[in-house]
Scaffold this motif. Structure first.
Motif, PDB file in Angstrom:
ATOM      1  N   ARG A 121      -5.549   3.309   4.079  1.00 39.63           N
ATOM      2  CA  ARG A 121      -4.517   4.336   3.913  1.00 39.63           C
ATOM      3  C   ARG A 121      -4.424   4.819   2.470  1.00 39.63           C
ATOM      4  O   ARG A 121      -4.219   6.013   2.213  1.00 39.63           O
ATOM      5  N   ALA A 125      -4.878   8.619   1.316  1.00 39.21           N
ATOM      6  CA  ALA A 125      -3.752   9.306   0.680  1.00 39.21           C
ATOM      7  C   ALA A 125      -4.149   9.867  -0.687  1.00 39.21           C
ATOM      8  O   ALA A 125      -3.791  10.995  -1.037  1.00 39.21           O
ATOM      9  N   ALA A 153       1.263  10.543  -2.696  1.00 37.31           N
ATOM     10  CA  ALA A 153       0.271   9.701  -2.016  1.00 37.31           C
ATOM     11  C   ALA A 153       0.922   8.455  -1.435  1.00 37.31           C
ATOM     12  O   ALA A 153       0.576   8.020  -0.323  1.00 37.31           O
ATOM     13  N   LEU A 156       2.482   9.485   1.734  1.00 40.60           N
ATOM     14  CA  LEU A 156       1.480   9.759   2.762  1.00 40.60           C
ATOM     15  C   LEU A 156       0.894   8.467   3.339  1.00 40.60           C
ATOM     16  O   LEU A 156       0.613   8.389   4.541  1.00 40.60           O
ATOM     17  N   ALA A 157       0.720   7.471   2.488  1.00 40.13           N
ATOM     18  CA  ALA A 157       0.138   6.211   2.938  1.00 40.13           C
ATOM     19  C   ALA A 157       1.014   5.523   3.981  1.00 40.13           C
ATOM     20  O   ALA A 157       0.521   4.750   4.810  1.00 40.13           O
TER      21      ALA A 157
END
Length: 279
Positions: A121, A125, A153, A156-157
């Motif tokens: 992830r 990201a 990021a 997003l992860a």
């Protein structure tokens, strides 16, 4: 699909002068995959509203539903916060680790995700925000815009469905502001729901819809063209408009027959070229 719905939402808090209600009895909905900008002067209720999207604040009256979950139900708290990530004003306040990849992994680790999945992830990201080359860097060596992209990021992860940007470019220079807006636009193009609170009208112009707020109320909801067509009202509220909108308005007052739909520099130039060709 309505990913966020507010019904008669009120939030009451105490100030030195007494109680203040912001937001004040507002109702609206946001569709999945939509890009919504929220604008208004300081004190209009933008940031207070933002904190209701992931249950950092709870309604004093009314309801707000995120992915159909009632934020006032404490059993929904963690699921809501898994679905809604927030990026705040000061990127330095969002950095928690000494290495970029560790910082991006922090949220996933708190969710108890397995380490190999976290690694996958984090890489995805960082790639999404064009920061893969800085994976092993110290965040302290990054620019403000780069730090904000690292914060994005990290959100997003965690595989959130919604990102709320609460004035994310307020402390950045013009180059940093462009970086963050372009990142938000890229994520929107990929299908993510974006809520973007800003004082910069050129940023708001990138949205699908704009919520215009004053004193805890939503005065108007519309497309950027609809909102920025009323320059006089925005000025009354103490707000700026995009440069092209401002210039077009001044030229119309001098007699040029420019359409009120002008929003961008390119549209203004095209309109002026057409007028010139006609004369």
């Amino acid at each position: 699909m309505k990913i966020i719905q507010a019904k008669n939402l009120k939030h009451v808090y105490k100030t030195a002068a007494g109680e203040k209600v912001v937001p004040n009895d507002i109702s609206f909905s946001i569709d999945e995959g939509e890009f919504v900008a929220i604008i208004g002067t300081n004190g209009s209720g933008k940031s207070t509203l933002a904190k209701h999207f992931n249950a950092l604040l709870l309604p004093s009256e009314g309801k707000i539903f995120v992915t159909a979950l009632d934020t006032a139900d404490e059993n929904n708290l963690w699921q809501i916060r898994e679905n809604v990530g927030m990026v705040f004003q000061n990127p330095d306040n969002e950095i928690v680790a000494a290495v970029v990849e560790d910082d991006v992994a922090f949220g996933c680790e708190n969710l108890g995700i397995e380490s190999s999945e976290i690694s996958r992830r984090v890489d995805a990201a960082l790639d999404a925000v064009n920061m893969s080359a800085y994976k092993k860097f110290s965040p302290g060596k990054l620019s403000g815009g780069q730090k904000q992209r690292i914060a994005i990021a990290g959100v997003l992860a965690m595989h959130t469905k919604i990102i709320v940007f609460d004035e994310p470019t307020a402390m950045l220079d013009p180059a940093g502001r462009r970086e963050i807006l372009e990142t938000a636009k890229k994520l929107h193009a990929q299908g993510m729901t974006i809520i973007y609170i800003t004082h910069f009208m050129e940023e708001a112009a990138a949205a699908d819809r704009i919520f215009l707020m004053e004193n805890g109320k939503i005065l108007k909801i519309g497309t950027p063209r609809e909102i920025f067509a009323d320059v006089k009202e925005l000025k009354r509220l103490g707000l700026d408009v995009p440069v092209a909108v401002e210039l077009a308005d001044r030229l119309r007052k001098r007699g040029l027959k420019l359409p009120k739909s002008i929003l961008t520099d390119e549209e203004l130039v095209d309109a002026l070229i057409k007028i010139s060709a006609q004369n």
